[in-house]
Design a protein around this motif. Structure first.
Motif: not given
Length: 420
Positions: A311-339
């Motif tokens: 439940g914390m991830l969407s708030s963490l992107y405020a502190y970031g500079d580059i994002a990697y979004i997981g899931g793309g080596f499985g069934v599909g990527i997760h939410n890119t828009l939050e970052a």
């Protein structure tokens, strides 16, 4: 219909068998057995498949509660990952697991909550629930809907599923392709309103939730955030911290069991990573002294923070500079828009084609798909070392999100005259 009903029962049986050794399946079964429905007299019913759809539909949920403060709000989830995290949300008067889709369950549930309107987000098309809503003349809306040519609705054998779609009062769709697919099967009760996720992530940017310990961990340095990662992602990402000594890294794994977290820790240099829960334990002293005290307990500088909660991830992107979004080596990527909403360039694995925003971000050269460690290092190195390229990319991705907001306003303008 016979095959559909048999399929529903077989699905339940498969989950029941899995519940003896799978915690999520056990929650799915037990949660449905233990719930008792309240009685309502004219509610607003929102259904979400899981947590992601809840966040996607949240702007409409909030707008409907504001517009109809006299109405009770009932939320249902299909998945435990949505229900368990949002079962106490203040945005609802009642939260339930959606009972199995049978005629009896549909009638029983709808007669209890007596909805004035039902709103489903993105997908989940259940024959008996939709049929019962239609039989009782209760408006049913699909918001942020999206369709693809390969879905059963558009196959020669998909007659029953096409009938399910006829029970929908109105579709609010994400794109032109979805509209065309529905047009081809004679459904014209459609508006292209866009994706409400843009409104949700943009609202998050306007009022970001501060995370003081993460701010202290950042300590003015650049941060690479890896969100919703799976083991396949983490094996590649674990090589990065050693390459960029001036950067810090945050991993927010999709699964946070002790076993998964321990395996991730083992991939990273010993003493260089800390769990968020451990950071909290060490925060009994003053925040401004936490970094100094924590460094005394580790053999090497802390470079990596591992988030071991949900439940914390969407708030963490405020502190970031580059994002990697997981899931793309499985069934599909997760939410890119939050970052993306915070202007972070996004990197993800090869399985992204089902996601409009990922394809559009790649076309804008604001999102980057990688298939191996070499490609990951290549784009990461470019973003880190080429300041001009980074700034242009960040500006493009931020502008992309801004330009795609407004779905909530459009949907509410349509629903308003249609809702009884």
């Amino acid at each position: 219909m016979f095959l559909y009903n048999i399929g529903i029962k077989l699905y339940y049986f498969a989950i029941w068998l899995a519940s003896f050794f799978n915690a999520k399946a056990n929650l799915w079964i037990k949660g449905r057995k233990q719930q008792n429905f309240g009685h309502f007299n004219g509610s607003i019913w929102f259904h979400f498949a899981s947590l992601g759809e809840f966040e996607q539909g949240r702007p409409i949920l909030e707008a409907m509660r504001e517009r109809h403060p006299d109405k009770k709000t009932v939320i249902t989830f299909f998945s435990p990952s949505g229900y368990e995290i949002r079962k106490n949300t203040p945005l609802a008067d009642a939260v339930y697991y959606l009972p199995l889709d049978t005629p009896k369950n549909a009638l029983h549930f709808i007669d209890h909550i007596k909805p004035d309107v039902a709103i489903f987000t993105k997908y989940e098309y259940w024959y008996h629930y939709f049929n019962e809503l239609n039989r009782q003349d209760i408006p049913l809306y699909i918001i942020s809907g999206i369709f693809r040519p390969g879905q059963v609705f558009f196959k020669w054998y998909g007659g029953l599923h096409r009938k399910i779609l006829t029970f929908v009062t109105y579709f609010f769709l994400q794109d032109q392709q979805s509209k065309q697919l529905l047009d081809n099967i004679g459904l014209t009760n459609v508006t292209i309103s866009g994706d409400t996720r843009f409104d949700r992530v943009w609202a998050n940017v306007q009022q970001p939730k501060p995370v003081l310990l993460v701010n202290e961990f950042k300590n003015g340095q650049k941060i690479f955030i890896a969100g919703s990662t799976w083991p396949e992602d983490e094996k590649l990402l674990a090589t990065l911290p050693a390459l960029y000594p001036g950067w810090k890294f945050i991993f927010a794994p999709h699964e946070i069991s002790a076993e998964k977290i321990n395996k991730l820790m083992e991939l990273l240099p010993k003493g260089s990573a800390i769990r968020y829960s451990e950071l909290e334990d060490n925060s009994k002293f003053e925040i401004q002294n936490s970094k100094e005290d924590l460094l005394k307990t580790h053999n090497s500088p802390l470079k990596t923070l591992i988030i071991d909660n949900i439940g914390m991830l969407s708030s963490l992107y405020a502190y970031g500079d580059i994002a990697y979004i997981g899931g793309g080596f499985g069934v599909g990527i997760h939410n890119t828009l939050e970052a993306a909403a915070f202007g972070l360039p996004v990197i993800f694995g090869p399985n992204y084609l089902k996601f409009n925003e990922a394809r559009e971000l790649i076309a804008l050269k604001a999102g980057f798909s990688i298939g191996n460690e070499t490609q990951l290092k290549g784009i990461t190195d470019t973003l880190i070392t080429d300041e001009a390229f980074y700034n242009v990319t960040s500006k493009k991705i931020l502008q992309y999100v801004q330009e795609h907001t407004g779905a909530t306003q459009m949907i509410m303008a349509h629903i308003s005259p249609l809702t009884p």
